[in-house]
Design a protein around this motif. Structure first.
Motif, PDB file in Angstrom:
ATOM      1  N   GLU A  58       0.851  -1.181   0.000  1.00  0.00           N
ATOM      2  CA  GLU A  58       0.000   0.000   0.000  1.00  0.00           C
ATOM      3  C   GLU A  58       0.889   1.233   0.000  1.00  0.00           C
ATOM      4  O   GLU A  58       1.985   1.238   0.574  1.00  0.00           O
ATOM      5  N   ALA A  59       0.416   2.275  -0.676  1.00  0.00           N
ATOM      6  CA  ALA A  59       1.135   3.546  -0.702  1.00  0.00           C
ATOM      7  C   ALA A  59       0.141   4.670  -0.448  1.00  0.00           C
ATOM      8  O   ALA A  59      -0.929   4.712  -1.050  1.00  0.00           O
ATOM      9  N   ARG A  60       0.509   5.588   0.452  1.00  0.00           N
ATOM     10  CA  ARG A  60      -0.388   6.682   0.803  1.00  0.00           C
ATOM     11  C   ARG A  60       0.375   7.996   0.801  1.00  0.00           C
ATOM     12  O   ARG A  60       1.553   8.051   1.192  1.00  0.00           O
ATOM     13  N   GLU A  61      -0.303   9.039   0.369  1.00  0.00           N
ATOM     14  CA  GLU A  61       0.299  10.369   0.389  1.00  0.00           C
ATOM     15  C   GLU A  61       0.350  10.882   1.820  1.00  0.00           C
ATOM     16  O   GLU A  61      -0.599  10.742   2.593  1.00  0.00           O
ATOM     17  N   LEU A  62       1.488  11.492   2.167  1.00  0.00           N
ATOM     18  CA  LEU A  62       1.660  12.126   3.462  1.00  0.00           C
ATOM     19  C   LEU A  62       1.497  13.628   3.299  1.00  0.00           C
ATOM     20  O   LEU A  62       2.001  14.226   2.349  1.00  0.00           O
ATOM     21  N   ARG A  63       0.808  14.246   4.212  1.00  0.00           N
ATOM     22  CA  ARG A  63       0.646  15.699   4.193  1.00  0.00           C
ATOM     23  C   ARG A  63       1.138  16.252   5.527  1.00  0.00           C
ATOM     24  O   ARG A  63       0.914  15.662   6.575  1.00  0.00           O
ATOM     25  N   GLY A  64       1.811  17.375   5.447  1.00  0.00           N
ATOM     26  CA  GLY A  64       2.297  17.964   6.685  1.00  0.00           C
ATOM     27  C   GLY A  64       3.159  19.167   6.419  1.00  0.00           C
ATOM     28  O   GLY A  64       3.418  19.546   5.274  1.00  0.00           O
ATOM     29  N   SER A  65       3.662  19.749   7.477  1.00  0.00           N
ATOM     30  CA  SER A  65       4.459  20.965   7.368  1.00  0.00           C
ATOM     31  C   SER A  65       5.774  20.725   6.645  1.00  0.00           C
ATOM     32  O   SER A  65       6.375  21.649   6.108  1.00  0.00           O
ATOM     33  N   SER A  66       6.236  19.485   6.634  1.00  0.00           N
ATOM     34  CA  SER A  66       7.506  19.183   5.978  1.00  0.00           C
ATOM     35  C   SER A  66       7.382  19.096   4.469  1.00  0.00           C
ATOM     36  O   SER A  66       8.367  18.898   3.778  1.00  0.00           O
ATOM     37  N   GLY A  67       6.176  19.232   3.933  1.00  0.00           N
ATOM     38  CA  GLY A  67       5.997  19.198   2.486  1.00  0.00           C
ATOM     39  C   GLY A  67       5.417  17.915   1.968  1.00  0.00           C
ATOM     40  O   GLY A  67       5.150  17.785   0.783  1.00  0.00           O
ATOM     41  N   GLY A  68       5.195  16.942   2.846  1.00  0.00           N
ATOM     42  CA  GLY A  68       4.549  15.715   2.421  1.00  0.00           C
ATOM     43  C   GLY A  68       5.516  14.713   1.835  1.00  0.00           C
ATOM     44  O   GLY A  68       6.733  14.862   1.882  1.00  0.00           O
TER      45      GLY A  68
END
Length: 425
Positions: A287-297
């Protein structure tokens, strides 16, 4: 109307065009010479095949890679890899000298019409020809693992999407795959300061051996002869007898095409990878999921081993060096009805006859898309010589059959002509 339209100007398309011109066919070639080699492979890569096994093909054998290298003050030697930039320049040199003028526009659609085919160019011009040779290379057949397909190009790309890797400098990248493309891409990334790892399903990386000397005792050569695909009688058969390979049963051909010459790294890249690149082996992306956050994802990859163990990692970008899958449904430039009507093999690739003609009369195929028909050589430049010679014979047979159908007579033999003489016909 042209006798033959060649769509594509890579090693196979240019070789076919050179032989077709030499056979006196009225010819048109559409495509940017060596486009995938020039635009889709990062600077610093090398040709994995031996220089003597990487010639494009012309009828007289004049325009060889070693001749081009000599003109550049470089000796093409057995066992010494050639930079891809030099090979791409060689292909352009071949196009200028061995092929009629190449029209660099892209073909967007090929449609059957009475008496042949009609091709539509990117700017709306139509070109008609009695026969068509599709030599579209590998780019239409990019294969990205299913778990990664839902992510955008800023997070996931294929190894063939990159003409350079500068955008990944000082970033974190995961390369998926265990073959040459993955390993050399990882080496180049590490050398420019990218934090890089390789993730592969295989439990270990296969490395090709340093090739034995060209001149060897006769008994060593008899035991394991050199061939365009490596040493050994099996490789020799694949490389030098694709016509005989074509006569093997369909299931045997499909199995060999899928498994022979599997993922492996060139011997000369090993010392650049092992000390510098983290290797995560025996794991597959589940599985692969997009990460979102202050570091730019970035991307979170969940992986699983063969024994069922699960792991996860986070990375800024994933490069899938996962090869190509040449199936009928990916021949997107073919008219939908034409593509749907092609007879396909069990692996989804189009069936081709002994002269590379598809099940649609007059439509010929070349390169990777014919590997299940003619064997592993069709995945390499080495297969271009057999393909060009055999395919052009098939085109001439098809033209004679068409003339016979039209007026009941059989035309005389097509006069052989030089590429230069044929260029303006």
């Amino acid at each position: 109307m042209y006798d033959l339209l060649v769509v594509g100007a890579g090693p196979y398309g240019l070789s076919i065009a050179s032989h077709a011109a030499g056979a006196g066919l009225r010819l048109r070639v559409l495509g940017r010479p060596m486009a995938s080699w020039r635009d889709h492979m990062p600077r610093g890569m090398y040709l994995k095949s031996e220089p003597w096994a990487s010639n494009l093909s012309d009828p007289d054998g004049r325009w060889r890679l070693d001749a081009y290298c000599a003109g550049q003050g470089v000796e093409a030697r057995h066992g010494e890899p050639i930079p891809l930039e030099m090979f791409a320049a060689y292909g352009q040199w071949f196009a200028r000298n061995a092929v009629p003028e190449v029209d660099e526009r892209t073909v967007t659609r090929v449609t059957p019409v009475p008496g042949g085919f009609e091709a539509l160019t990117e700017d709306g011009e139509t070109v008609r020809a009695r026969t068509v040779a599709l030599a579209v290379g590998v780019l239409p057949f990019v294969e990205i693992p299913a778990p990664l397909r839902g992510l955008g190009p800023d997070l996931v790309s294929h190894s063939s999407h990159h003409g350079d890797l500068d955008r990944f400098r000082d970033r974190d990248v995961t390369v998926i795959g265990g073959g040459q493309a993955a390993l050399e891409t990882a080496a180049l990334l590490a050398e420019q300061g990218t934090r890089v790892r390789v993730l592969a399903r295989a439990e270990h990386v296969n490395w090709n051996d340093v090739p034995p000397p060209w001149q060897r005792p006769w008994w060593r050569s008899a035991r394991a002869p050199h061939s365009g695909l490596g040493c050994g009688w099996r490789n020799w058969f694949y490389a030098e007898r694709p016509g005989l390979f074509h006569h093997l049963p369909d299931p045997t051909r499909a199995r060999i095409a899928a498994t022979a010459l599997g993922p492996a790294g060139a011997w000369w890249v090993r010392d650049r990878v092992e000390p510098a690149v983290e290797m995560l082996l025996g794991q597959e992306v589940a599985e692969a999921r997009e990460l979102r956050g202050s570091s730019g994802g970035g991307v979170r990859l969940d992986t699983v081993t063969r024994s069922g163990e699960r792991h996860s990692l986070e990375t800024e970008h994933v490069i899938a060096a996962t090869g190509f899958r040449a199936t009928c449904d990916r021949l997107a430039l073919l008219d939908a009805q034409l593509a749907a009507g092609l007879l396909a093999l069990d692996d989804g690739s189009p069936a081709v006859g002994r002269h590379f003609e598809s099940s649609h009369p007059g439509l010929f195929l070349a390169g990777l898309v014919t590997a299940s028909g003619f064997g592993p050589a069709m995945r390499f430049v080495h297969g271009a010589t057999f393909t060009a010679q055999t395919l052009v014979r098939g085109v001439r047979r098809r033209l004679r059959a068409g003339a016979r159908d039209a007026d009941g007579t059989v035309p005389g033999p097509v006069r052989r002509a030089s590429a230069v003489e044929a260029a303006r016909r």
